[in-house]
Design a protein around this motif. Structure first.
Motif, PDB file in Angstrom:
ATOM      1  N   LEU A 201      -2.301   8.412   4.666  1.00 31.22           N
ATOM      2  CA  LEU A 201      -3.011   8.987   3.525  1.00 31.22           C
ATOM      3  C   LEU A 201      -2.083   9.250   2.346  1.00 31.22           C
ATOM      4  N   SER A 202      -0.892   9.767   2.632  1.00 29.31           N
ATOM      5  CA  SER A 202       0.039  10.061   1.535  1.00 29.31           C
ATOM      6  C   SER A 202       0.591   8.776   0.926  1.00 29.31           C
ATOM      7  N   LEU A 203       0.849   7.760   1.754  1.00 33.32           N
ATOM      8  CA  LEU A 203       1.314   6.478   1.209  1.00 33.32           C
ATOM      9  C   LEU A 203       0.286   5.912   0.235  1.00 33.32           C
ATOM     10  N   ALA A 204      -0.985   5.986   0.613  1.00 31.21           N
ATOM     11  CA  ALA A 204      -2.042   5.511  -0.276  1.00 31.21           C
ATOM     12  C   ALA A 204      -2.125   6.349  -1.553  1.00 31.21           C
ATOM     13  N   ARG A 205      -1.939   7.653  -1.412  1.00 28.16           N
ATOM     14  CA  ARG A 205      -2.001   8.536  -2.590  1.00 28.16           C
ATOM     15  C   ARG A 205      -0.838   8.263  -3.530  1.00 28.16           C
ATOM     16  N   TRP A 206       0.357   8.073  -2.981  1.00 24.19           N
ATOM     17  CA  TRP A 206       1.501   7.779  -3.852  1.00 24.19           C
ATOM     18  C   TRP A 206       1.293   6.437  -4.562  1.00 24.19           C
ATOM     19  N   GLN A 207       0.637   5.494  -3.880  1.00 19.30           N
ATOM     20  CA  GLN A 207       0.335   4.223  -4.532  1.00 19.30           C
ATOM     21  C   GLN A 207      -0.608   4.431  -5.710  1.00 19.30           C
TER      22      GLN A 207
END
Length: 284
Positions: A201-207
């Motif tokens: 979820l955080s990887l997607a948010r940082w993207q």
């Protein structure tokens, strides 16, 4: 940093200091087994956090660094409280070996939740006090957390480690945690433990936010922005208030999605939470 992001950083640094949210206690109704409190009233239900510096409560001499555990209470109903046992620099191994799991479990009651998020410091395999192997010693230590929580009739919940800020030259957010998230996912399936996949979820948010937008989330400071960091900082692991709030929101949504928490247990999932709500305790 652009002028806009400089203004954001300056605003964050004006947050008033106050009592830490490390142990946020508000009355709560126990959900499922748990017994009563004093005077026959339902006892508070507590969410206990076992983790590292990304979740830990910070002191005023580290501000504006903020752990996501400090922001989690903003998304929880008043019937819940948080006991944040996360400590800087700990891995699944060192947290256990130092007796911190036993200390956490001493305060756990039936019906409580135990959130377990380790991985950043488990990667430090050159350090025998902290390093673990994803599919052997890491999983072995995680099983101890599961066993301990269940022995107290609490519910263990795995939380994959939040991603660092790292981007490829083309602006693609890159994973940094090796096999540890996958090993936790595999163990969650094997042990029938709910999994909040904050890494994904955080990887997607940082993207979504991109290289520039994520600077406001992480501990990026110019010289002079904070007396605690006179030379500035470019820390791609730890958060400022905005980032801690982002990760706490992701965590709360994941707990809802896994049916660990019910809609009545949560609030503000789609609302703005001001960075000014974050407070820090006195110096360590």
């Amino acid at each position: 940093m652009s002028l806009t992001r400089r203004q954001t950083a300056a605003a964050l640094l004006t947050v008033p200091l106050g009592p830490a949210l490390a142990l946020t206690a508000t009355p709560a109704l126990a959900h499922g087994g748990g017994g009563g409190g004093e005077g026959g009233r339902p006892r508070p239900r507590t969410i206990h956090i076992a983790g590292d510096s990304t979740a830990a409560a910070k002191h005023s001499d580290a501000a504006p660094e903020t752990g996501w555990g400090m922001a989690l209470p903003f998304f929880l109903a008043d019937r819940l409280r948080v006991a944040n046992h996360a400590v800087n620099g700990r891995s699944s191994k060192s947290f256990f070996d130092e007796g911190r799991l036993n200390a956490l479990l001493a305060g756990v009651q039936p019906g409580d939740l135990v959130l377990i998020q380790f991985g950043h410091n488990d990667q430090k395999t050159e350090d025998p006090a902290r390093g673990t192997d994803p599919y052997t010693t890491y999983q072995d230590y995680l099983r101890r957390y599961v066993k301990g929580a269940r022995a107290r009739r609490a519910r263990p919940v795995f939380v994959t480690s939040v991603e660092r800020r790292r981007f490829a030259a083309d602006g693609t957010a890159r994973p940094t945690l090796g096999e540890y998230p996958a090993a936790m996912r595999a163990l969650a399936a094997e042990e029938d433990v709910p999994l909040a996949d904050v890494q994904a979820l955080s990887l997607a948010r940082w993207q979504e936010l991109g290289p520039d937008g994520t600077e406001a989330c992480f501990l990026w400071l110019d010289p002079g922005d904070s007396p605690n960091y006179p030379d500035g900082a470019q820390d791609n692991t730890h958060f400022r208030p905005v980032g801690a709030i982002e990760v706490a929101r992701l965590t709360a949504r994941a707990l809802l999605g896994e049916d660990v928490l019910a809609p009545r247990d949560l609030r503000r999932l789609d609302d703005r939470v001001p960075a000014e709500w974050i407070t820090w305790s006195g110096p360590a």
